[in-house]
Design an enzyme around this catalytic site. Structure first.
Site, PDB file in Angstrom:
ATOM      1  N   GLU A  29      -5.364  -7.698  -2.948  1.00  0.00           N
ATOM      2  CA  GLU A  29      -5.105  -8.458  -1.535  1.00  0.00           C
ATOM      3  C   GLU A  29      -4.220  -7.180  -0.780  1.00  0.00           C
ATOM      4  O   GLU A  29      -3.436  -6.888  -1.389  1.00  0.00           O
ATOM      5  CB  GLU A  29      -4.734  -9.750  -1.270  1.00  0.00           C
ATOM      6  CG  GLU A  29      -4.572 -10.283  -0.067  1.00  0.00           C
ATOM      7  CD  GLU A  29      -3.134 -10.025   0.493  1.00  0.00           C
ATOM      8  OE1 GLU A  29      -2.935 -10.398   1.735  1.00  0.00           O
ATOM      9  OE2 GLU A  29      -2.206  -9.667  -0.116  1.00  0.00           O
ATOM     10  N   CYS A  47       0.978  -1.188   0.149  1.00  0.00           N
ATOM     11  CA  CYS A  47      -0.003   0.039   0.113  1.00  0.00           C
ATOM     12  C   CYS A  47       0.963   1.550   0.009  1.00  0.00           C
ATOM     13  O   CYS A  47       0.953   1.910   1.055  1.00  0.00           O
ATOM     14  CB  CYS A  47      -0.954  -0.084   1.203  1.00  0.00           C
ATOM     15  SG  CYS A  47      -2.177   1.457   1.384  1.00  0.00           S
ATOM     16  N   ARG A  67      -7.138  -9.688   6.212  1.00  0.00           N
ATOM     17  CA  ARG A  67      -6.607  -9.057   5.011  1.00  0.00           C
ATOM     18  C   ARG A  67      -7.744  -8.458   4.376  1.00  0.00           C
ATOM     19  O   ARG A  67      -9.125  -9.035   4.637  1.00  0.00           O
ATOM     20  CB  ARG A  67      -5.903 -10.037   4.318  1.00  0.00           C
ATOM     21  CG  ARG A  67      -4.468 -10.460   4.713  1.00  0.00           C
ATOM     22  CD  ARG A  67      -3.663  -9.548   4.708  1.00  0.00           C
ATOM     23  NE  ARG A  67      -2.204  -9.451   5.080  1.00  0.00           N
ATOM     24  CZ  ARG A  67      -1.836  -9.497   6.417  1.00  0.00           C
ATOM     25  NH1 ARG A  67      -2.249  -9.167   7.093  1.00  0.00           N
ATOM     26  NH2 ARG A  67      -0.408  -9.724   6.425  1.00  0.00           N
ATOM     27  N   ARG A  97      -5.258 -13.996  10.691  1.00  0.00           N
ATOM     28  CA  ARG A  97      -4.599 -13.052   9.798  1.00  0.00           C
ATOM     29  C   ARG A  97      -5.637 -12.167   9.304  1.00  0.00           C
ATOM     30  O   ARG A  97      -6.675 -12.772   8.302  1.00  0.00           O
ATOM     31  CB  ARG A  97      -3.859 -13.890   8.771  1.00  0.00           C
ATOM     32  CG  ARG A  97      -2.908 -12.964   7.845  1.00  0.00           C
ATOM     33  CD  ARG A  97      -2.304 -13.974   6.946  1.00  0.00           C
ATOM     34  NE  ARG A  97      -1.091 -13.166   6.334  1.00  0.00           N
ATOM     35  CZ  ARG A  97       0.005 -13.180   6.502  1.00  0.00           C
ATOM     36  NH1 ARG A  97       0.708 -13.492   7.722  1.00  0.00           N
ATOM     37  NH2 ARG A  97       1.073 -12.487   5.755  1.00  0.00           N
TER      38      ARG A  97
END
Length: 402
Positions: A138, A93, A187, A185
């Site tokens: 993702e 990102c 995402r 996790r």
């Protein structure tokens, strides 16, 4: 019956191949087969040589001979990428160009920022008459609060730009342990489908179909109350030889030893080998540890300050050590115990490469041995868990096939 042509996949920011393995299927994890999907990888790229070396050591598992190309994705010409149906991209990102004063998709160096490379590739393929059917982006959940210069959130900017290319976009924050992965996790998935496919009754990616797939295929899911199959004890119960692991520094090792092993001890693994239900095991099977288990007088000055002012520092759980009866937290690329649960429940060491690969849902036959030890932790921590990817891409394939 006529065989349908395979859906062609372009993989950018490929890493060591976690998402690509899920995209093609045909692997086994924890005794469960994740069957081959009607897909093929036609292009893969990453800038990290460790990642591409690991990827290229496993080409048999990808069912192709096309090596991942090492290089900066921003320097790749779209004309050098074969035509494809689905774009996969777990782009970092990075800041976008200033939304109010953009120079096309170029930054000051004449190279698009990383999401904009995906946008450029899609645009170029559309302009050449080969519009991809779908994409999967993702990213870490921090993208949800990342903003453009004009205050628009990054996901909203992505949605606007993809809408302008005539893609219908769906987005969801998912937890990997809800989709067969033994790891909590989180995402963000942003999935787009070509609006021109509406004639087949397709409108957008429906995340409830992903949940239906989990139930239909009986994949362990914390969301569905079958997360007991994803706890550490289940994942490690047959690891008699953990193999290589990256040793801690002396200072960190001292900290780990002060924290101590989880109370259930080494013997507790027998409960999992015997196949007992988690509810039938001792209560402490779910009790992990952290720096807070160190007596205050033994804390370093830094941690003593946090201990003395918990409200100011929000009493973070540094040096988290998950118990056999817990689902592990996120494995990060840095593999540092201060900020991720990388310490074995009962042995005073990092998880081995074999163990973290399992926690990321890689099959045991995935080869990481061709890159340096520390790099193995990096590429595994950066990967998209293959089982999560399989669930998402199988659902997308079923959507596209109508």
């Amino acid at each position: 019956m006529e065989n349908k042509p395979k859906l062609k996949i372009c993989s950018l920011f490929t890493g060591c191949g976690g998402m690509d393995l899920g995209a093609v299927g045909g692997f086994e994890f924890q005794g469960r087969k994740f069957r081959r999907l009607p897909t093929e990888i036609v292009f893969a790229n990453d800038i990290d040589s460790d990642a591409t070396n690991a990827y290229n050591s496993n080409l048999k598992l990808f069912h192709h001979k096309q090596e991942a190309i090492l290089g900066d994705v921003r320097a790749i010409k779209t004309s050098d990428i074969p035509n494809f149906d689905i774009l996969l991209a777990g782009f970092p990102c990075q800041p976008f160009s200033n939304a109010g004063n953009r120079k096309g998709v170029n930054d000051d160096n004449g190279r698009g920022t990383l999401f904009e490379v995906c946008e450029r590739v899609l645009k170029d393929k559309i302009d050449s008459g080969h519009k991809p059917k779908a994409f999967i982006f993702e990213n870490v959940r921090g993208i949800l609060s990342s903003k453009m210069a004009d205050g628009t959130t990054v996901p909203e900017e992505i949605r606007k730009r993809m809408n302008s290319l005539d893609y219908e976009v769906s987005q969801q924050l998912v937890c990997a342990s809800d989709y067969g992965v033994p790891q909590k996790r989180y995402r963000v998935l942003i999935i787009g489908i070509d609006r021109n496919l509406n004639s087949n009754g397709i409108t957008r990616f429906d995340f409830t179909k992903l949940d239906e797939l989990i139930i239909k295929n009986k994949i362990p899911s914390e969301k569905n109350g079958t997360g007991d199959k994803l706890v550490i004890g289940e994942i490690l119960k047959d690891v008699d030889d953990p193999g290589e692991y990256w040793e801690y520094s002396k200072t960190t090792q001292d900290m780990i030893e002060k924290i101590g092993s989880c109370e259930h001890g080494k013997e507790a693994i027998k409960y999992f080998k015997q196949g007992l239900e988690l509810s039938a095991m001792p209560k402490n099977i779910t009790e992990g540890r952290s720096w807070k288990n160190i007596p205050p007088e033994q804390l370093t000055p830094r941690f003593r300050k946090i201990y003395d002012q918990p409200k100011k520092y929000h009493a973070p759980k540094f040096f988290r050590r998950f118990a056999y009866g817990e689902i592990n937290g996120t494995i990060t690329a840095s593999a540092q115990p201060e900020n991720c649960g990388i310490t074995h429940p009962v042995e005073n060491r990092r998880y081995s490469v074999k163990e973290i690969a399992r926690i990321q849902s890689f099959p045991d036959n995935y080869n990481f041995s061709e890159i340096p030890l520390q790099s193995r932790y990096k590429v595994i921590g950066n990967a998209v868990p293959p089982v999560l990817a399989w669930c998402v891409i199988k659902t997308l394939v079923e959507t596209l096939e109508g």
